[in-house]
Motif scaffolding. Sequence first.
Motif, mmCIF file in Angstrom:
data_model
loop_
_atom_site.group_PDB
_atom_site.id
_atom_site.type_symbol
_atom_site.label_atom_id
_atom_site.label_comp_id
_atom_site.label_asym_id
_atom_site.label_seq_id
_atom_site.Cartn_x
_atom_site.Cartn_y
_atom_site.Cartn_z
ATOM 1 N N THR A 39 -6.142 17.686 -1.298
ATOM 2 C CA THR A 39 -5.457 18.481 -0.281
ATOM 3 C C THR A 39 -6.395 19.334 0.552
ATOM 4 O O THR A 39 -5.962 19.914 1.543
ATOM 5 C CB THR A 39 -4.454 19.421 -0.957
ATOM 6 O OG1 THR A 39 -5.170 20.317 -1.834
ATOM 7 C CG2 THR A 39 -3.451 18.647 -1.792
ATOM 8 N N GLU B 126 5.623 5.133 -3.006
ATOM 9 C CA GLU B 126 6.493 5.457 -1.862
ATOM 10 C C GLU B 126 7.962 5.357 -2.255
ATOM 11 O O GLU B 126 8.780 6.185 -1.843
ATOM 12 C CB GLU B 126 6.192 4.513 -0.702
ATOM 13 C CG GLU B 126 6.985 4.831 0.557
ATOM 14 C CD GLU B 126 6.571 3.966 1.746
ATOM 15 O OE1 GLU B 126 7.437 3.645 2.566
ATOM 16 O OE2 GLU B 126 5.375 3.630 1.825
ATOM 17 N N GLN C 34 2.311 13.434 -1.493
ATOM 18 C CA GLN C 34 1.861 13.134 -0.133
ATOM 19 C C GLN C 34 2.881 12.264 0.600
ATOM 20 O O GLN C 34 3.151 12.491 1.780
ATOM 21 C CB GLN C 34 0.492 12.459 -0.180
ATOM 22 C CG GLN C 34 -0.628 13.397 -0.608
ATOM 23 C CD GLN C 34 -1.943 12.676 -0.853
ATOM 24 O OE1 GLN C 34 -1.965 11.498 -1.192
ATOM 25 N NE2 GLN C 34 -3.048 13.388 -0.705
ATOM 26 N N ASP C 35 3.444 11.284 -0.098
ATOM 27 C CA ASP C 35 4.467 10.431 0.517
ATOM 28 C C ASP C 35 5.755 11.198 0.775
ATOM 29 O O ASP C 35 6.460 10.939 1.756
ATOM 30 C CB ASP C 35 4.752 9.216 -0.374
ATOM 31 C CG ASP C 35 3.754 8.093 -0.156
ATOM 32 O OD1 ASP C 35 2.888 8.252 0.725
ATOM 33 O OD2 ASP C 35 3.832 7.077 -0.853
ATOM 34 N N GLY D 178 5.912 14.260 1.674
ATOM 35 C CA GLY D 178 5.670 14.970 2.925
ATOM 36 C C GLY D 178 5.765 14.058 4.125
ATOM 37 O O GLY D 178 6.326 14.417 5.163
ATOM 38 N N ARG D 179 5.243 12.836 3.977
ATOM 39 C CA ARG D 179 5.252 11.891 5.097
ATOM 40 C C ARG D 179 6.652 11.350 5.383
ATOM 41 O O ARG D 179 7.069 11.246 6.535
ATOM 42 C CB ARG D 179 4.305 10.730 4.775
ATOM 43 C CG ARG D 179 4.204 9.680 5.878
ATOM 44 C CD ARG D 179 3.140 8.665 5.533
ATOM 45 N NE ARG D 179 3.394 8.022 4.251
ATOM 46 C CZ ARG D 179 4.218 6.980 4.095
ATOM 47 N NH1 ARG D 179 4.874 6.502 5.134
ATOM 48 N NH2 ARG D 179 4.391 6.432 2.908
ATOM 49 N N LEU D 180 7.403 11.047 4.316
ATOM 50 C CA LEU D 180 8.731 10.439 4.494
ATOM 51 C C LEU D 180 9.812 11.467 4.781
ATOM 52 O O LEU D 180 10.743 11.197 5.533
ATOM 53 C CB LEU D 180 9.111 9.644 3.233
ATOM 54 C CG LEU D 180 8.209 8.467 2.871
ATOM 55 C CD1 LEU D 180 8.602 7.905 1.517
ATOM 56 C CD2 LEU D 180 8.298 7.382 3.932
ATOM 57 N N GLY E 185 9.373 14.634 5.955
ATOM 58 C CA GLY E 185 9.100 15.591 7.017
ATOM 59 C C GLY E 185 8.905 17.012 6.513
ATOM 60 O O GLY E 185 9.105 17.972 7.258
ATOM 61 N N SER F 138 6.948 19.995 6.065
ATOM 62 C CA SER F 138 5.740 20.397 6.782
ATOM 63 C C SER F 138 4.774 21.182 5.899
ATOM 64 O O SER F 138 3.565 21.049 6.019
ATOM 65 C CB SER F 138 6.112 21.241 8.010
ATOM 66 O OG SER F 138 6.879 22.370 7.621
#
Length: 463
Positions: A167, A301, A347-348, A350-352, A354, A356
């Motif tokens: 991170t 994921e 991490q996924d 956060g990506r999937l 949203g 922040s």
Amino acid sequence: MQADNQVIFATAVFLITYAFIVSEKIHRAVAAFCGAALVILAGIVSEEAAVHYVDFNTIGLLIGMMIIVGITRQTGVFEFLAIKAARGAKGEPVRIMASLALITAVLSALLDNVTTVLLIVPVTFAIARQLQVNVIPYLIVEIMASNIGGTATLIGDPPNIMIGSATHLGFMDFIINLTPVVVVIYVVTIFLLKLIYSKQLATRPELMNNIMAMDENAEIKDHVLLKKCLTVLGITITGFVLHQFVHLESSVIALTGAALLLLVTRMDPEHAFQAVEWPVIFFFIGLFVVVGALEEVGVIEAIASFALEVTGGELLPAGLLILWLSAIASAFVDNIPFVATMIPLIQDMGRLGGISDLNFLWWSLSLGACLGGNGTIIGASANVVVIGMAEKRGVPITFMAFFKVAFPLMLMSIVIAMLYLMAWYVLHSTVAMLATLAVGILLALVLGRSGKGKEPAVHKTGN
């Protein structure tokens, strides 16, 4: 191999590898390395991708600190600290227990908890032998103190090293966000342990005098080497504090410190590198590749998507879920492979989803994984090391003997961590809300003044 078969194969390899790590039927480094070889040979992870999945920042940080601590160990400074603490406690067994716990916690935060227990446990046996008291309470307290202390900093516990590397959170980020709650948990835990063990640690005054007769200065074997080691260690820790500001990775700081210490001490590198726990290093390398295979085929994921559905994508429920899941899981399996699996999952998320601000989730993972390791004798590497050292000295500690004391205290520490995280979330949410409100008011005032300034011009045009 077709996509569905790749998912099945990668998942099977991961579960089998994990099972061997937990069961200890074969060495965990061998299990992880074999798992990595299988996913590469099967074509799930290419050679180039395998190198990509290995976190060399974590590897470098571990190697650098192992070299520094290995050289410093030869000075006898750690034995000096333990005996000085025992004499400072006037030879009283319960006070000695508290003193050794404090040294263990502080050293675990500044070095790492596995190295710390390797240094403190032999001295603990010597002190308990002098007092003629049961050494097991001391060992249990030191295990718990090492895991609690290691939670406080970036370099204190392998899970934190892995989180920081993934991170780019810095040394001071961990200090600011985790140390306050760690101090509270430490104080409450040691207080309760003193109540639990106070009756078991009674001894005679003449035996307490034996402790007072010990000479801590005799433990220092090389004063010149000690000065060099403490100087380099101080420079290295200062580097950790400043590494975000000078834009250097923590591994660079640790390896530079190790190189500097090798240079100023002129120690034989072959001898110094023996301090590196190479099985641990190769365990990490293999584990990164095995978890990378799950990421490669989309399993991570999918799990992240499921977690988002369960929590509704809300930050607080997601953080508390990660905290408790990490704590319970880390109590029964080694927290290192668990954290290696959780990092890409978060991490996924956060990506999937949203989300922040993932920092809240990282602190949840760190607190859960590090503190959860106190739940059982197999929950963390430090636990396993202490149990092994005790068995070699003819003092076996059973699973249940540790569990009935440590697990309730671990749950208590997680409750405190949960309350802290909830307060952290509310505070940051309130600050964000007040900041948004302030910006809104400021914009309203600016626009209001701007509007007032334009009124005469509009009136003039109307005429």
